[in-house]
Design a protein around this motif. Sequence first.
Motif, short mmCIF file in Angstrom:
data_model
loop_
_atom_site.label_atom_id
_atom_site.label_comp_id
_atom_site.label_asym_id
_atom_site.label_seq_id
_atom_site.Cartn_x
_atom_site.Cartn_y
_atom_site.Cartn_z
N GLY A 1 6.18 14.47 -9.40
CA GLY A 1 6.31 15.89 -9.70
C GLY A 1 5.32 16.73 -8.90
N THR A 2 4.58 17.60 -9.59
CA THR A 2 3.59 18.46 -8.93
C THR A 2 2.19 17.88 -9.00
N ASN A 3 2.05 16.63 -9.47
CA ASN A 3 0.74 16.00 -9.55
C ASN A 3 0.22 15.65 -8.16
N SER A 4 -1.07 15.40 -8.08
CA SER A 4 -1.67 15.03 -6.80
C SER A 4 -1.23 13.64 -6.39
N PRO A 5 -1.08 13.37 -5.09
CA PRO A 5 -0.69 12.04 -4.63
C PRO A 5 -1.72 10.98 -5.03
N GLN A 6 -1.24 9.78 -5.30
CA GLN A 6 -2.10 8.66 -5.64
C GLN A 6 -1.89 7.54 -4.62
N ASN A 7 -2.98 7.00 -4.10
CA ASN A 7 -2.91 5.86 -3.20
C ASN A 7 -3.12 4.59 -4.02
N ASP B 1 0.86 -1.18 0.00
CA ASP B 1 0.00 0.00 0.00
C ASP B 1 0.90 1.23 0.00
N LEU B 2 0.91 1.97 -1.12
CA LEU B 2 1.83 3.09 -1.29
C LEU B 2 1.09 4.36 -1.69
N THR B 3 1.65 5.49 -1.27
CA THR B 3 1.18 6.80 -1.73
C THR B 3 2.29 7.40 -2.59
N ILE B 4 1.96 7.69 -3.86
CA ILE B 4 2.98 8.11 -4.83
C ILE B 4 2.65 9.50 -5.35
N THR B 5 3.65 10.38 -5.28
CA THR B 5 3.51 11.73 -5.82
C THR B 5 4.56 11.92 -6.91
#
Length: 460
Positions: free
Chosen positions: A186-192, A180-184
Amino acid sequence: MKSSDLTGNVRLLLTKAKLPDEWRQNGAQALRDVFEDAGYRTELTLCDNPDAIRDQITNNSKPGDIVAVGGGDGTINAILDAVISKQAVLIPIPLGTANDFARTLTLPDDLIDAARASIHGQIRMLDVGYANDQSFINAASIGVPADARKRINPDLKRNLGAISYAVANWQSWHEMAPMDLTITCGTNSPQNLKLRQLTITNGRYFGGGLRPSETKSPEDGLLHMFAIRDSVDTLSGLDVAAELLFGSVDDSEFAMTMECDAITINGEDGAPILADGEIISKLPAKFSIRAGALAVFAPNSFVGLADQTHGEEHTAPLVHANEINDVMRDTLDLALRLQATYPVAQHSELKSLCHDGTRALRNIYRQLEQDLHPYGILAASPDPDLHSLEELRDRVMGWLLKDADHRLANGLTTRARVLEEKVTALAAEQLPEDIKTHVSALKREIADFHKSISGILKSL
């Protein structure tokens, strides 16, 4: 870094245990001759391990020295910071198992040929990736590849080389829990995201010849990320593996991709990060890129991927030179893939098509190469050394895939479609008559091939 900055010294640093016996006895004379014949003063040092090579660079090299380092990707990773800090110029001598960095530079497997291609090439400034300030040159992975690293059987690695990675990854795929990861990016919104694997690449290759992107270059100032979701089942995971072996996951329905200059990953604290074959850090992590940080002597085949020059016979540039170069590269690439597929395929029509297609595409390629030479367009550089992947493909598909012919045909259909689109998009009427003739022949050949391989795919 310019050629005028060079000192004229080559520090040849080789991993002792990986040298051929003859070279241990004669001081690697054949390899030293390559550099000395090119006019460089060459000093050989045999080292016990990558740390010893790094110390030699740190303590004995000067700015502008060439350091020719013998080892694999792990060795390159170990000496990266020292080469950058000392402002030296790197030449990799491929003595490792996977040699993905050497592949990125289009270096041949043969050590003498690799040294000769490099020293007669050009200086390039390559990007370097960082994971929590730890440098890497090829790729950094979380999940299955990092877990598989601890599963690699040393005896299998020694005897079968790159195929040991495939076996270890297969085991991890089945036994490791998704992350389970939260990925950001560049300047994009984080994705879970819930993922089996996440790989961030700087070079063109990782994992023993896998290529995640058609367009990734170590000079583009970007990190390329691809991720495999937990919902991807075993068969679909094999499709991803086939895409990585035969082309890229840029358009994959099973892997998500993105590019940016900085990536932040949170979650699964303490999970290891594998980079260039070694564990270098752990989550959480911030990935960044330092553009143009590493000076290397790159072969002209690598330089030709980015640079176009014009010959003396034709002072005006050829119309659509870049597009023609892309077509040339993809034509040779498809020919080599057909040649590598031929011994693997079982379906008689597929084998026949691979045999005949290889010959036809190579003939057209040679004719185009002769016609383009006066314009200074360099010979196209395909995926380096595809022949070395033949055994890997053969064994992996033989062990893991029951419907290998279908997957092979599907991959070739995709490649044929892309090449057909590129040839069709060329404004042939604007080309010189001799080149136009061969481009038209290629257009007919690839259209016929695409139709035939599509028909075989349907029958399978």
